[in-house]
Scaffold this active site. Structure first.
Site, PDB file in Angstrom:
ATOM      1  N   ASP A  32       0.819  -1.224   0.000  1.00 44.20           N
ATOM      2  CA  ASP A  32       0.000   0.000   0.000  1.00 44.20           C
ATOM      3  C   ASP A  32       0.847   1.266   0.000  1.00 44.20           C
ATOM      4  OD1 ASP A  32      -2.179  -1.777   0.247  1.00 44.20           O
ATOM      5  OD2 ASP A  32      -1.895  -1.804   2.422  1.00 44.20           O
ATOM      6  N   HIS A  57      -3.719  -2.789  -6.523  1.00 45.75           N
ATOM      7  CA  HIS A  57      -2.980  -1.616  -7.002  1.00 45.75           C
ATOM      8  C   HIS A  57      -3.968  -0.566  -7.500  1.00 45.75           C
ATOM      9  CE1 HIS A  57       0.944  -4.114  -7.662  1.00 45.75           C
ATOM     10  NE2 HIS A  57       0.591  -3.972  -6.411  1.00 45.75           N
TER      11      HIS A  57
HETATM   12  P1  IMP Z   1      -1.705 -12.869   2.408  1.00 48.67           P
HETATM   13  O1  IMP Z   1      -0.712 -12.306   1.453  1.00 48.67           O
HETATM   14  O2  IMP Z   1      -3.126 -12.711   1.944  1.00 48.67           O
HETATM   15  O3  IMP Z   1      -1.371 -14.258   2.837  1.00 48.67           O
HETATM   16  O4  IMP Z   1      -1.623 -11.989   3.754  1.00 48.67           O
HETATM   17  C1  IMP Z   1      -0.468 -11.977   4.580  1.00 48.67           C
HETATM   18  C2  IMP Z   1      -0.225 -10.586   5.141  1.00 48.67           C
HETATM   19  O5  IMP Z   1       0.106  -9.700   4.080  1.00 48.67           O
HETATM   20  C3  IMP Z   1      -1.466  -9.968   5.821  1.00 48.67           C
HETATM   21  O6  IMP Z   1      -1.010  -9.147   6.880  1.00 48.67           O
HETATM   22  C4  IMP Z   1      -2.076  -9.122   4.705  1.00 48.67           C
HETATM   23  O7  IMP Z   1      -2.874  -8.070   5.197  1.00 48.67           O
HETATM   24  C5  IMP Z   1      -0.815  -8.613   4.028  1.00 48.67           C
HETATM   25  N1  IMP Z   1      -0.996  -8.261   2.620  1.00 48.67           N
HETATM   26  C6  IMP Z   1      -1.055  -9.091   1.562  1.00 48.67           C
HETATM   27  N2  IMP Z   1      -1.180  -8.398   0.422  1.00 48.67           N
HETATM   28  C7  IMP Z   1      -1.189  -7.104   0.755  1.00 48.67           C
HETATM   29  C8  IMP Z   1      -1.256  -5.902  -0.004  1.00 48.67           C
HETATM   30  O8  IMP Z   1      -1.324  -5.883  -1.228  1.00 48.67           O
HETATM   31  N3  IMP Z   1      -1.232  -4.743   0.712  1.00 48.67           N
HETATM   32  C9  IMP Z   1      -1.116  -4.721   2.063  1.00 48.67           C
HETATM   33  N4  IMP Z   1      -1.038  -5.819   2.819  1.00 48.67           N
HETATM   34  C10 IMP Z   1      -1.074  -7.004   2.158  1.00 48.67           C
END
Ligand code: IMP
Length: 328
Positions: free
Chosen positions: A13, A43
């Site tokens: 982000d 994005h």
């Molecule tokens: P996952 O990637 O869905 O397994 O999530 C693992 C961690 O990464 C969690 O804390 C999510 O909130 C964070 N996360 C995954 N993708 C994003 C993103 O695009 N932006 C911000 N946080 C993310």
């Protein structure tokens, strides 16, 4: 042949979408390559006055650049086709422009269902973790084995190594603070979000030109660990910065910039161009604070804080301070 890279230096982000969209317009790339993650990413891109949130699809499609979802990514077929439809309905022409590496992996319905009850890490519940787990357990399914993806498949080696005029923009997802090896494990994502990941996707290290690191002038994180100090100022920061997840709409936890980890992440990823976004948010908050050497520093004004950041980073790095809606 050359390759530029855009990657996040915090916890996702950081507005990487804005930077890749900008570079896609001005730098005459032949390809844009997404090198990690899946539809956990969101994005946000403003293109010709319209707001788009892409999850799988690289930002190059907005300018008709061949855009590839690389082998380091995992793809939800359902979300991929939803996104294709949304972009086409908005008038973005994807024909002959959007590709998936044959050796990328697939997030299955089973992976998605499995993640719905996840609470320990606070994932996006998009099935990313289970898909990467099965990939490494050698139980995964590759894009090449999914019939509906056949029209999009591409062989990265043939595509990149038969043409001297290749110019690739490599687009990272999430941020180095969420990297599976370098993040605050286990509060991380399941992929590699740093520079090394680019080369695992078939890009030669010899082609590397610029590595653009993207950060915000404060920090946000979404997930299960406690990140935000219990102070009302961060409620206000969240409102001013509109810090709600692009994929899940969850409120993002906020904190001041940590220059110690930023410096580490810049070094570990060979960053030579740094974009520090959302300066306008602190301007409206009227507070200029950050952590450095494990101390909280309180600056008088914007200039003092930005000058301090610049003075602490290597003079080899070109730094761009940017407001939320600004181009860089
Ligand atoms: P996952 O990637 O869905 O397994 O999530 C693992 C961690 O990464 C969690 O804390 C999510 O909130 C964070 N996360 C995954 N993708 C994003 C993103 O695009 N932006 C911000 N946080 C993310």
């Amino acid at each position: 042949m050359l390759a530029d890279v855009v990657l996040g230096l915090q916890h996702g982000d950081e507005a990487k979408g804005k930077v890749t969209h900008y570079l896609s317009k001005y730098k005459d790339y032949t390809h844009v390559l997404r090198f990690n993650g899946g539809c956990n990413a969101g994005h946000t891109i403003y293109h010709e006055g319209k707001k788009f949130v892409t999850h799988h699809i690289p930002a190059g499609v907005f300018y008709g650049i061949k855009s590839i979802i690389g082998p380091g990514c995992v793809i939800s077929v359902k979300h991929f086709f939803e996104e294709v439809r949304e972009l086409q309905e908005a008038g973005i022409n994807l024909r002959g422009k959007l590709f998936i590496a044959r050796n990328a992996h697939v997030i299955t319905e089973k992976h998605l269902v499995e993640e719905q009850a996840e609470t320990k890490i606070g994932t996006t519940r998009r099935g990313n973790g289970p898909a990467y787990r099965d990939k490494y357990a050698r139980k995964g399914i590759r894009a090449a084995d999914v019939s509906v993806l056949q029209p999009y498949l591409i062989d990265i080696y043939k595509e990149f190594y038969n043409d001297e005029a290749i110019k690739i923009l490599c687009e990272g997802a999430q941020g180095f603070g969420l990297d599976v090896d370098w993040g605050d494990y286990p509060y991380v994502t399941s992929s590699h979000c740093g520079l090394g990941s680019v080369f695992l996707n078939g890009v030669s290290p010899r082609w590397l030109r610029d590595v653009w690191g993207v950060a915000k002038i404060y920090e946000t994180y979404v997930g299960a660990k406690s990140f935000e100090p219990d102070l009302p100022v961060f409620e206000r920061l969240r409102e001013l910065g509109e810090e709600y997840g692009a994929t899940t709409q969850r409120p993002r936890q906020c904190n001041w910039l940590n220059l110690d980890t930023l410096q580490q992440n810049i070094t570990l990823n060979s960053i030579n161009k740094l974009v520090i976004n959302k300066v306008d948010v602190l301007r409206r908050l009227e507070q200029w604070k950050m952590y450095h050497n494990s101390q909280l520093i309180d600056f008088q004004n914007e200039k003092e804080m930005c000058d301090y950041i610049t003075s602490q980073l290597s003079s080899d790095i070109e730094i761009f301070f940017s407001d939320s809606k600004n181009r860089i």
